[in-house]
Design an enzyme around this catalytic site. Structure first.
Site, PDB file in Angstrom:
ATOM      1  N   PHE A 348       1.122  46.059 132.640  1.00 43.46           N
ATOM      2  CA  PHE A 348       2.637  45.031 132.932  1.00 43.46           C
ATOM      3  C   PHE A 348       4.022  46.164 132.282  1.00 43.46           C
ATOM      4  CE2 PHE A 348      -0.329  41.844 134.718  1.00 43.46           C
ATOM      5  CZ  PHE A 348      -0.182  41.883 135.811  1.00 43.46           C
ATOM      6  N   ASP A 349       4.938  45.861 132.552  1.00 41.49           N
ATOM      7  CA  ASP A 349       6.243  46.558 131.723  1.00 41.49           C
ATOM      8  C   ASP A 349       6.874  44.585 131.241  1.00 41.49           C
ATOM      9  OD1 ASP A 349       9.330  47.359 131.070  1.00 41.49           O
ATOM     10  OD2 ASP A 349       9.406  46.363 133.008  1.00 41.49           O
ATOM     11  N   LYS A 350       7.605  44.454 130.287  1.00 46.75           N
ATOM     12  CA  LYS A 350       7.799  43.214 130.207  1.00 46.75           C
ATOM     13  C   LYS A 350       9.293  42.623 130.743  1.00 46.75           C
ATOM     14  CE  LYS A 350      10.001  42.211 126.450  1.00 46.75           C
ATOM     15  NZ  LYS A 350      11.032  41.080 126.941  1.00 46.75           N
ATOM     16  N   THR A 351      10.266  43.411 130.138  1.00 47.79           N
ATOM     17  CA  THR A 351      11.044  43.251 130.797  1.00 47.79           C
ATOM     18  C   THR A 351      11.600  42.886 132.562  1.00 47.79           C
ATOM     19  OG1 THR A 351      12.405  43.484 128.518  1.00 47.79           O
ATOM     20  CG2 THR A 351      14.279  43.326 130.652  1.00 47.79           C
TER      21      THR A 351
END
Length: 662
Positions: A348-351
């Site tokens: 996953f990317d965070k933002t």
């Protein structure tokens, strides 16, 4: 509309695609009702003639007339089949039609005209059922995608006129009243309403749209009056890109599908050789009846037609992709349905992915006897003049609490640091610790004091953003802001972990912020401080470690990593060109719970594929053995071993789209 009308309006050429990418329409003429279609008329006519032949042969003893009737059945039902057989033969391709033609001709040669007619008739019915199933799947996609109206009411010369959407220019205003579909993508310039985006995104609840919000073609205005400024032409809308994506998905086959295609290429000539051996070896080398073994060879040819096996995978894939599209999950091809089942790590990317990508005020800490209300009122009054993301969060917090803001004069903004301004004759400042030190002539540490420094250190370690409000030598309060974790994130991560899929986060943020999010969600691992190229390298490392890796990102700054992963999954693809172009799967709505649906859909679809393949192989193998042993007839081979099996495979595949199993 007819093909000519479509071509005139959409400028489509005669060889255009099956589904038009500008309007979603079928370029061919509208489909007639089933009972009026040519295929059904052929089936009914052939059935009547075949029944007449049976009566003539068995009840009236008119063998010659019966043979004429059976030949008529072949002429009516078998014309296209025989034509296809000869076309394939000219190209040295032995297709299924070729096998059926040989079987029917052979049956007539040995005096089994009724069975030759039955073979042609039943095979035509089987082909009709397969075509009907494929048409149903294709039509369900077209019906899903053909959402936007063909005309719109545009504001011109002070009035409203109705014109075709293809004739509209960018920047024009269209009027959409309650109950109408939005004709083109654009921005709301007047009005407010609840818009049903479920046809496009799968959202269950209407979304409130007001001035400045983006709306999309094909969505439905449920309540109020809207005026929309067109931002994309009809062939550039989100829905037109979806149409093109779905059209292309048909060409992207899964590994299983590609293998079966290759298998069928070699399978058909092999069957012909085996059938020749069955017809020749027993009579000429073992002294057995030629007629009997020739008949068995014909039955073997018919029963060995790989119809059911050939359609077992594609019809399942189309059914799964169509079901996903209805839920707002776009899958670019069958290969990604299959790949999703094998994913071992979800990255996953965070933002914007695990978090909403929007800061919110999480906490307000007053100092020196100041109140929560005063700090928020003063801070929001100052931030009202700024366009910084922090400003939006603070002003929104004040709006949510119905706090009336004050007038600010002598406002001054320092990029990346803070701002200051006069309120009722007093100068206030708002910013980070460095900004406070620069503004104050004394040592900044003395201004902050032990209590403030302790709080700043605590929040910094948690990866939270802090803003100080001050007046003169006094620090009035501290505002804590953070990127809110998505509501569905924890549930989704828990599901993935429970299903044996590792959960990993890649982010460019600092370690404190990354640690906070990873801890709250219970992620297996996280990596922080990464640039886009670092994420690509990390995907490579994770692929070597875990094998099959999926990457979930916002589709813009994560594009390189999405492309590198085995499966790239874009969040919130509505309105994002890069998301649809780069990702293999696009989640049209910002909802991580769709990942759970995607995993379950993949596993269910591949389960159905396996069922269909196994069923086809077992039934075909059994019937082939029965054929060699002389235990089945030609009509049984077609009616049960071919048509019946094909129908079973089709029905099993179609339940993917209707069964509530996820």
């Amino acid at each position: 509309m007819s093909k000519d009308q479509h071509n005139q309006q959409c400028k489509t050429d005669e060889n255009s695609s099956e589904i038009c990418t500008c309007c979603g329409g079928d370029v061919f003429q509208e489909k007639e009702p089933l009972w009026k279609q040519k295929s059904l008329k052929i089936i009914v006519t052939s059935a009547i003639i075949f029944a007449l032949g049976i009566v003539l042969e068995n009840l009236l003893g008119q063998g010659l007339l019966a043979e004429v009737a059976f030949l008529a059945v072949v002429a009516v039902a078998g014309f296209e089949i025989i034509q296809s057989a000869f076309k394939g033969l000219l190209k040295l391709r032995f297709n299924m039609s070729f096998l059926i033609t040989i079987a029917a001709a052979g049956a007539f040669l040995i005096g089994h005209g009724e069975e030759g007619a039955a073979v042609m008739f039943l095979f035509y019915v089987a082909e009709f059922l397969e075509d009907y199933a494929s048409e149903r799947a294709r039509s369900s996609i077209a019906a899903l995608l053909k959402l936007a109206p063909e005309t719109a009411y545009v504001v011109r010369n002070g009035g409203e006129i109705e014109i075709h959407t293809h004739a509209m220019d960018l920047g024009e205003k269209v009027v959409v009243r309650a109950g109408d579909k939005i004709p083109l993508d654009g921005l709301v310039v007047k009005g407010q309403s609840a818009v049903d985006q479920s046809p496009l995104t799968g959202e269950s609840m209407p979304v409130t749209k007001k001035e400045g919000d983006e709306v999309f073609a094909g969505t439905i205005n449920r309540e109020g009056y809207l005026e929309i400024m067109v931002s994309r032409k009809s062939d550039e809308t989100v829905i037109s890109r979806i149409i093109e994506l779905v059209r292309q998905s048909k060409d992207k086959k899964s590994k299983t599908e590609a293998f079966i295609d290759r298998f069928a290429t070699y399978y058909t000539p092999s069957v012909i050789l085996v059938a020749v051996a069955v017809a020749v070896v027993p009579p000429f080398f073992l002294g057995m009846s030629f007629e009997e073994w020739f008949y068995r060879a014909l039955v073997l040819l018919v029963v060995s037609c790989p119809c059911a096996l050939a359609i077992s995978t594609p019809v399942s894939m189309v059914s799964g992709i169509t079901a996903a599209t209805r839920k707002g999950v776009l899958i670019k091809g069958g290969e990604y349905v299959e790949e999703m089942k094998n994913v071992k790590a979800m990255v996953f990317d965070k933002t914007g992915t695990l978090t909403e990508g929007l800061l919110e005020v999480a906490e307000i800490v007053p100092f020196n006897g100041n109140s929560h209300h005063d700090i928020l009122q003063l801070a929001a009054s100052l931030e009202l003049h700024s366009k910084h993301p922090l400003a939006k969060a603070i002003v929104k917090k004040a709006e949510d609490e119905n706090i009336q803001l004050k007038d600010v004069t002598n406002f001054k903004f320092t990029a990346g640091a803070g701002l200051k301004g006069e309120i009722q004759g007093k100068m206030f400042y708002l910013g980070n610790k460095t900004f406070i030190k620069q503004l104050n002539p004394l040592d900044g540490e003395d201004i902050l004091g032990k209590e403030v420094r302790g709080k700043l250190k605590e929040y910094d370690s948690e990866g939270k953003t802090t803003v100080l409000l001050g007046k003169g030598q006094e620090i009035m309060g501290l505002m804590v802001l953070m990127d809110r974790i998505r509501d569905s994130a924890l549930e989704t991560v828990t599901f993935l972990k429970n299903n044996g899929i590792k959960t990993i986060m890649l982010t460019g943020d600092n370690e404190g912020t990354a640690c906070r999010v990873a801890t709250q969600l219970g992620l297996d691992e996280y990596h922080h401080g990464l640039l886009p190229e670092d994420k690509v390298n990390k995907i490579d490392e994770l692929a070597q470690q875990y094998g099959n890796v999926a990457m979930v990102g916002d589709g813009v700054n994560d594009a390189p990593a999405l492309a590198k992963a085995n499966i790239g999954i874009a969040m919130g693809a509505v309105g994002s060109d890069v998301a649809i172009e780069t990702a293999d799967v696009a989640l049209m709505h910002d909802d991580l719970s769709q990942l759970e649906y995607l995993v379950k859909l993949s596993r269910k679809t591949m389960g159905v594929v396996q069922q269909n393949v196994v069923l086809s192989i077992v039934v075909k193998s059994s019937f082939a053995l029965f054929a060699v042993l002389g235990l089945i007839t030609l009509w049984m081979a077609v009616g049960i071993g071919d048509m019946g099996l094909s129908l079973a495979v089709i029905l099993n595949a179609l339940r993917i789209g209707v069964a509530k199993a996820y």
